[in-house]
Design a protein around this motif. Structure first.
Motif, PDB file in Angstrom:
ATOM      1  N   TYR A  16      -0.337  -9.049   3.959  1.00  0.00           N
ATOM      2  CA  TYR A  16      -0.325  -7.890   4.421  1.00  0.00           C
ATOM      3  C   TYR A  16       1.262  -7.595   5.437  1.00  0.00           C
ATOM      4  N   TYR A  17       1.772  -6.501   4.828  1.00  0.00           N
ATOM      5  CA  TYR A  17       2.933  -6.517   5.907  1.00  0.00           C
ATOM      6  C   TYR A  17       2.058  -6.529   7.717  1.00  0.00           C
ATOM      7  N   PRO A  18       3.632  -6.831   7.967  1.00  0.00           N
ATOM      8  CA  PRO A  18       2.633  -6.598  10.056  1.00  0.00           C
ATOM      9  C   PRO A  18       4.629  -5.879   9.846  1.00  0.00           C
ATOM     10  N   ILE A  24      -8.418  -0.232   9.109  1.00  0.00           N
ATOM     11  CA  ILE A  24      -9.784  -0.575   8.663  1.00  0.00           C
ATOM     12  C   ILE A  24      -9.337  -0.603   7.730  1.00  0.00           C
ATOM     13  N   GLY A  25      -7.807  -0.017   6.793  1.00  0.00           N
ATOM     14  CA  GLY A  25      -8.335  -0.356   5.565  1.00  0.00           C
ATOM     15  C   GLY A  25      -7.889  -1.468   5.368  1.00  0.00           C
ATOM     16  N   HIS A  26      -7.164  -2.276   5.959  1.00  0.00           N
ATOM     17  CA  HIS A  26      -6.789  -3.447   5.400  1.00  0.00           C
ATOM     18  C   HIS A  26      -7.251  -4.203   5.560  1.00  0.00           C
ATOM     19  N   THR A  27      -9.177  -4.021   6.593  1.00  0.00           N
ATOM     20  CA  THR A  27      -9.496  -5.282   6.781  1.00  0.00           C
ATOM     21  C   THR A  27     -11.134  -5.299   5.689  1.00  0.00           C
ATOM     22  N   TYR A  28     -11.115  -4.336   4.825  1.00  0.00           N
ATOM     23  CA  TYR A  28     -12.416  -3.253   4.272  1.00  0.00           C
ATOM     24  C   TYR A  28     -11.283  -4.538   2.903  1.00  0.00           C
ATOM     25  N   CYS A  29     -10.570  -4.584   2.435  1.00  0.00           N
ATOM     26  CA  CYS A  29      -9.754  -5.500   1.757  1.00  0.00           C
ATOM     27  C   CYS A  29     -10.423  -7.093   2.219  1.00  0.00           C
ATOM     28  N   ASN A 238       3.701 -15.751  -3.568  1.00  0.00           N
ATOM     29  CA  ASN A 238       3.061 -16.338  -2.622  1.00  0.00           C
ATOM     30  C   ASN A 238       1.797 -16.811  -3.419  1.00  0.00           C
ATOM     31  N   TYR A 239       1.121 -16.077  -3.568  1.00  0.00           N
ATOM     32  CA  TYR A 239      -0.112 -17.221  -4.445  1.00  0.00           C
ATOM     33  C   TYR A 239       0.307 -18.137  -5.303  1.00  0.00           C
ATOM     34  N   MET A 240       1.326 -18.421  -5.402  1.00  0.00           N
ATOM     35  CA  MET A 240       1.224 -19.567  -6.783  1.00  0.00           C
ATOM     36  C   MET A 240       1.915 -21.315  -4.941  1.00  0.00           C
ATOM     37  N   VAL A 264      -6.482  -6.465  -4.605  1.00  0.00           N
ATOM     38  CA  VAL A 264      -5.596  -5.870  -4.179  1.00  0.00           C
ATOM     39  C   VAL A 264      -6.184  -3.927  -4.298  1.00  0.00           C
ATOM     40  N   GLY A 265      -5.025  -3.421  -3.559  1.00  0.00           N
ATOM     41  CA  GLY A 265      -5.531  -2.138  -3.319  1.00  0.00           C
ATOM     42  C   GLY A 265      -5.158  -2.150  -4.752  1.00  0.00           C
ATOM     43  N   LYS A 266      -4.730  -0.284  -5.198  1.00  0.00           N
ATOM     44  CA  LYS A 266      -4.726   0.697  -5.994  1.00  0.00           C
ATOM     45  C   LYS A 266      -3.763   0.483  -5.926  1.00  0.00           C
ATOM     46  N   PHE A 271       2.159  -3.796  -9.250  1.00  0.00           N
ATOM     47  CA  PHE A 271       3.495  -4.720  -9.623  1.00  0.00           C
ATOM     48  C   PHE A 271       2.106  -6.192  -9.795  1.00  0.00           C
ATOM     49  N   HIS A 272       1.342  -5.923  -9.589  1.00  0.00           N
ATOM     50  CA  HIS A 272       0.532  -6.873 -10.108  1.00  0.00           C
ATOM     51  C   HIS A 272       0.091  -7.195 -11.462  1.00  0.00           C
ATOM     52  N   ALA A 273      -0.061  -5.724 -12.014  1.00  0.00           N
ATOM     53  CA  ALA A 273      -0.821  -5.995 -13.265  1.00  0.00           C
ATOM     54  C   ALA A 273       0.439  -5.798 -14.467  1.00  0.00           C
ATOM     55  N   GLY A 302      -7.164  11.755   3.078  1.00  0.00           N
ATOM     56  CA  GLY A 302      -6.320  11.324   2.370  1.00  0.00           C
ATOM     57  C   GLY A 302      -6.044   9.879   3.128  1.00  0.00           C
ATOM     58  N   LYS A 303      -5.674   8.869   2.301  1.00  0.00           N
ATOM     59  CA  LYS A 303      -4.999   7.707   2.823  1.00  0.00           C
ATOM     60  C   LYS A 303      -4.738   7.765   4.485  1.00  0.00           C
ATOM     61  N   MET A 304      -5.655   6.305   4.810  1.00  0.00           N
ATOM     62  CA  MET A 304      -5.143   6.036   5.964  1.00  0.00           C
ATOM     63  C   MET A 304      -3.711   4.959   6.363  1.00  0.00           C
ATOM     64  N   SER A 305      -2.772   5.582   6.544  1.00  0.00           N
ATOM     65  CA  SER A 305      -1.381   4.459   6.928  1.00  0.00           C
ATOM     66  C   SER A 305      -0.616   4.684   8.219  1.00  0.00           C
ATOM     67  N   LYS A 306      -0.165   3.386   8.517  1.00  0.00           N
ATOM     68  CA  LYS A 306       0.484   3.361   9.814  1.00  0.00           C
ATOM     69  C   LYS A 306       1.583   4.524   9.689  1.00  0.00           C
ATOM     70  N   SER A 307       1.836   4.564   8.625  1.00  0.00           N
ATOM     71  CA  SER A 307       3.030   5.330   8.841  1.00  0.00           C
ATOM     72  C   SER A 307       2.689   6.251   9.228  1.00  0.00           C
TER      73      SER A 307
HETATM   74  O1  ME8 Z   1       0.996  -3.578   0.240  1.00  0.00           O
HETATM   75  N1  ME8 Z   1      -7.818   1.752   2.218  1.00  0.00           N
HETATM   76  O2  ME8 Z   1       0.943  -4.925   2.037  1.00  0.00           O
HETATM   77  P1  ME8 Z   1       0.014  -3.630   3.331  1.00  0.00           P
HETATM   78  C1  ME8 Z   1      -8.075   0.418   1.264  1.00  0.00           C
HETATM   79  N2  ME8 Z   1       2.822  -6.716   1.411  1.00  0.00           N
HETATM   80  N3  ME8 Z   1      -6.972  -0.828   1.553  1.00  0.00           N
HETATM   81  C2  ME8 Z   1      -5.889  -0.430   1.880  1.00  0.00           C
HETATM   82  C3  ME8 Z   1      -6.068   1.120   2.609  1.00  0.00           C
HETATM   83  C4  ME8 Z   1      -6.938   1.832   2.718  1.00  0.00           C
HETATM   84  N4  ME8 Z   1      -6.745   2.878   3.810  1.00  0.00           N
HETATM   85  N5  ME8 Z   1      -4.329   1.251   3.759  1.00  0.00           N
HETATM   86  C5  ME8 Z   1      -3.817  -0.251   3.179  1.00  0.00           C
HETATM   87  C6  ME8 Z   1       0.840  -4.799   0.829  1.00  0.00           C
HETATM   88  N6  ME8 Z   1      -4.704  -1.156   2.251  1.00  0.00           N
HETATM   89  C7  ME8 Z   1       2.469  -5.561   0.158  1.00  0.00           C
HETATM   90  C8  ME8 Z   1       1.596  -6.713  -0.004  1.00  0.00           C
HETATM   91  S1  ME8 Z   1       0.512  -9.013  -2.462  1.00  0.00           S
HETATM   92  C9  ME8 Z   1       1.905  -9.453  -2.497  1.00  0.00           C
HETATM   93  C10 ME8 Z   1       1.909  -7.509  -1.470  1.00  0.00           C
HETATM   94  C11 ME8 Z   1      -4.982  -1.802   1.190  1.00  0.00           C
HETATM   95  O3  ME8 Z   1      -0.001  -4.041   4.171  1.00  0.00           O
HETATM   96  C12 ME8 Z   1      -3.283  -1.707   0.310  1.00  0.00           C
HETATM   97  O4  ME8 Z   1      -3.794  -1.312  -0.698  1.00  0.00           O
HETATM   98  O5  ME8 Z   1       1.344  -2.215   2.405  1.00  0.00           O
HETATM   99  C13 ME8 Z   1      -2.862  -3.351   0.063  1.00  0.00           C
HETATM  100  O6  ME8 Z   1      -4.151  -3.880  -0.781  1.00  0.00           O
HETATM  101  C14 ME8 Z   1      -3.370  -3.924   1.285  1.00  0.00           C
HETATM  102  O7  ME8 Z   1      -4.354  -3.386   2.121  1.00  0.00           O
HETATM  103  C15 ME8 Z   1      -1.936  -4.142   1.975  1.00  0.00           C
HETATM  104  O8  ME8 Z   1      -0.814  -3.201   2.894  1.00  0.00           O
END
Ligand code: ME8
Length: 649
Positions: A16-18, A24-29, A238-240, A264-266, A271-273, A302-307
């Motif tokens: 995760y990007y700190p 909660i979106g991050h918590t989901y995964c 990082n995975y390796m 990973v999130g969609k 990047f992953h595939a 809409g997508k939850m996002s910190k920004s």
């Molecule tokens: O993407 N619902 O970090 P990130 C579900 N650093 N999943 C969500 C979400 C939401 N509303 N919001 C975020 C990065 N996520 C990179 C990853 S891996 C080598 C590098 C999920 O902190 C998002 O889809 O922005 C992603 O998979 C994860 O949180 C981390 O997001």
């Protein structure tokens, strides 16, 4: 097959990007990954579950600058500080075996070696980057990838960018990656394959810009000062590196690589595939077995996002509903591969329906009846009745199989549905067999014991299979059933519970939540904090001696009467109880801020040794204290429990 030699299972979350607190979106995964890791452990696999933080990049550098701290101090606080990433995973009962931070020394050194290797094998070369850059997403795009001229991921403006940079020969691997996507089950859900191939590979895969010179918060390219490694290269490896690739910190590469699955999130499937397998191909390394791209939790569509600032706080929800209920809700309510609309209503109704009504009631009714009718222990039970018990026994006895099939395909929601079908059936079985009627006649007691045994055994199987989702609840249910076996073998067999089981009751596992009250409380709690006062701070006053300060007599007073002073727009006239028994009159210029009625009975603070003075022909004996900043004023009010006449010291 011997359950103990199932083999290894390596599973990861994105790191995760700190750049802000997680939502909660991050918590989901992370909860989904945790459920999968726990499921595999339950099955007998040797599991390595990795999560971590992706700490480099311009976004972090900018945020740290804004906060006036170094980037490392900034990320340290969000990762390790109070309420940070580590705290959140602890709270959510996440069982990761390892946590990587991309600022860890071993990772940084490994990335430098990896970059150099790809440079030396000719897959990384130096050129000039011209293109479009989305700063919030840290992504470079070609003109053809933009949507309406904007970033295809977040829809924001992109900037023209040109700089000397290193490139990775992604184009060289286009055919191999396309073959991997189309002809293997590397990427799931399969719907994401078309998206990757049609949107990214078929239009022509361009070489990828993999270094930056416009900022410095990244892994330095050691053979070309001024360049830092593109954050996604740093992040994906990082995975390796977390297993020991190109470093001596760990030694698990042989055992755990390739990964069994990356969740990973969609939006980061690209990047992953595409990029990740291409880089591994460049280094002749085995590819991960699977990338699973899950959907987003949406808020108001809409997508939850910190920004965007429309995020839901997992701490608040866990505190109000409990960690297990929150974990359960996330995986029960939305199919993992698709988007899902988050709402507090859905959360509460899921808890009430599935957990309070169905599971909670089944456990409490069954255990209460076992105690009521048999006291300490059930007697030896008689044979099951094929007609009356057959369906429940069959359903519960074969549940593990149906559940495992769903879990193996990451269909958490369906796996839970399988469990809840059995729970519903068991509740119906109580009504069909009416234990309270059987209890009335001595001769039906053996049958009653059988009915209760069937229920308790069904609960054991369901609770055991719920462990990956609700570890604490499963353990508590186990405790109430006398801690029976709940290992994988035992969960596939009906009849493991000892016949003379001693069941113990306890408080409701999931008390019913009053929807309206809870929604109102949540709304109140999520109101934004009081706005910051932007008025300039007042000029500081010259220092005074302590003795001077002590000359000021400040006394707690209670408002007896308060009225406007005729012909004055500013003044309110107070009579106050100052503890002496003689009411004190004070005039105060605060009519603009308060209505007289609202101050009646309030407990305030007054300077009581100020020389009396006349205002608008009336005497004022003292001054009420107030706090002022700009044009905002608040009288200083203290607790009503403080008696008038008390002195401030
Ligand atoms: O993407 N619902 O970090 P990130 C579900 N650093 N999943 C969500 C979400 C939401 N509303 N919001 C975020 C990065 N996520 C990179 C990853 S891996 C080598 C590098 C999920 O902190 C998002 O889809 O922005 C992603 O998979 C994860 O949180 C981390 O997001």
């Amino acid at each position: 097959m011997c359950e103990k030699c199932k083999g290894k299972f390596y599973i990861t979350t994105p790191i995760y990007y700190p750049s802000a607190k997680l939502h909660i979106g991050h918590t989901y995964c992370t909860v989904a990954t945790d459920a999968m890791a726990r499921f595999k452990r339950l099955q007998g696999y040797d599991v390595l579950f990795l999560t971590g933080t992706d700490e480099h990049g311009q976004k972090i550098e900018d945020k740290a600058k804004e906060a006036g701290v170094t980037p490392k101090a900034y990320v340290d606080n969000i990762v390790e500080g109070e309420g940070g990433v580590l705290d959140l995973w602890k709270l959510m009962n996440i069982s990761n075996d390892r946590f990587i931070r991309t600022t860890d020394d071993y990772h940084v050194a490994a990335i430098q070696k990896i970059f150099k290797k790809m440079y030396e094998n000719g897959d990384i070369y130096k050129g000039t980057y011209k293109g479009k850059y989305c700063k919030p997403c840290e992504s470079f795009w070609t003109e053809s990838q933009l949507v309406d001229g904007k970033c295809p991921d977040c829809g924001r403006e992109v900037q023209d960018a040109e700089e000397e940079a290193y490139f990775f020969r992604l184009s060289k691997y286009a055919d191999r990656v396309q073959d991997l996507l189309e002809n293997t089950d590397f990427l799931e859900p399969r719907s994401r394959v078309n998206e990757m191939v049609n949107n990214f590979i078929k239009p022509g895969l361009e070489d990828l810009c993999v270094s930056r010179t416009s900022f410095s918060w990244g892994v330095p390219v050691d053979f070309d000062p001024g360049h830092v490694v593109y954050v996604w290269i740093d992040a994906l490896f990082n995975y390796m590196t977390a297993l020991g690739f190109q470093n001596d910190k760990y030694n698990d590469l042989e055992k755990f690589w390739p990964a069994d699955v990356h969740f990973v999130g969609k939006e980061i499937v690209r990047f992953h595939a595409i990029i990740w397998p291409a880089m591994l191909m460049s280094l002749n390394l085995p590819l991960p077995r699977k990338v699973f791209g899950h959907g987003w939790l949406l808020l108001d569509g809409g997508k939850m996002s910190k920004s965007k600032g429309n995020v839901v706080d997992p701490y608040l929800l866990a505190q109000r509903f409990g960690v297990d209920a929150l974990r359960f809700f996330l995986l029960r309510s939305f199919p993992f591969g698709s988007d899902g609309n988050f709402s507090n209503e859905l959360l509460i109704s899921t808890i009430n329906t599935d957990l309070a009504n169905d599971l909670g009631n089944l456990v409490s009714r069954t255990v209460a009846m076992a105690q009521k009718y048999f006291g300490e222990r059930l007697p030896e039970v008689q044979e099951a009745d094929a007609e009356k018990d057959g369906e429940l026994l069959e359903l519960a006895g074969t549940l593990r199989q149906r559940y495992a099939a769903q879990m193996e395909s990451y269909a958490f929601q369906n796996a839970l549905s399988e469990i809840f079908k059995v729970i519903s059936r068991a509740n119906k079985y109580i009504d069909e067999n009416a234990p309270w009627v059987l209890a009335k006649r001595e001769e039906s007691k053996p049958r009653l014991a059988r009915v209760l045994y069937n229920l308790l055994e069904t609960i054991r199987i369901c609770a055991g299979l719920l462990t990956p989702f609700m570890p604490q609840t499963a353990e508590e249910i186990g405790r109430r059933l006398g801690n029976p076996a709940m290992d994988w073998d035992s969960l596939g067999t009906f009849g493991v519970l000892p016949a003379n089981v001693a069941a113990v009751n306890g408080p409701a596992l999931f008390p019913r939540i009053d929807m309206d009250k809870e929604l109102a409380a949540l709304e109140e709690l999520s109101k934004p904090a009081a706005p910051v006062n932007e008025d300039p701070l007042p000029e500081p006053l010259p220092e005074i001696a302590f003795d001077d300060f002590q000359k000021v007599e400040m006394t707690v007073v209670k408002v007896l009467t308060c009225e406007k002073v005729k012909k004055s727009e500013k003044l309110l006239k107070f009579t106050l109880d100052d503890g002496t028994g003689t009411p004190r009159q004070i005039l105060s210029g605060i009519a603009k801020y308060y209505q007289p009625e609202e101050l009646l009975g309030k407990t305030l603070v007054a300077v009581t040794n100020l020389a009396p003075r006349k205002m608008m022909g009336q005497l004022s004996c003292g001054m009420l204290l107030s706090a002022q900043r700009g044009d905002k004023l608040h009288l200083v009010m203290v607790s009503d429990g403080i008696a008038p006449g008390s002195r401030l010291v």
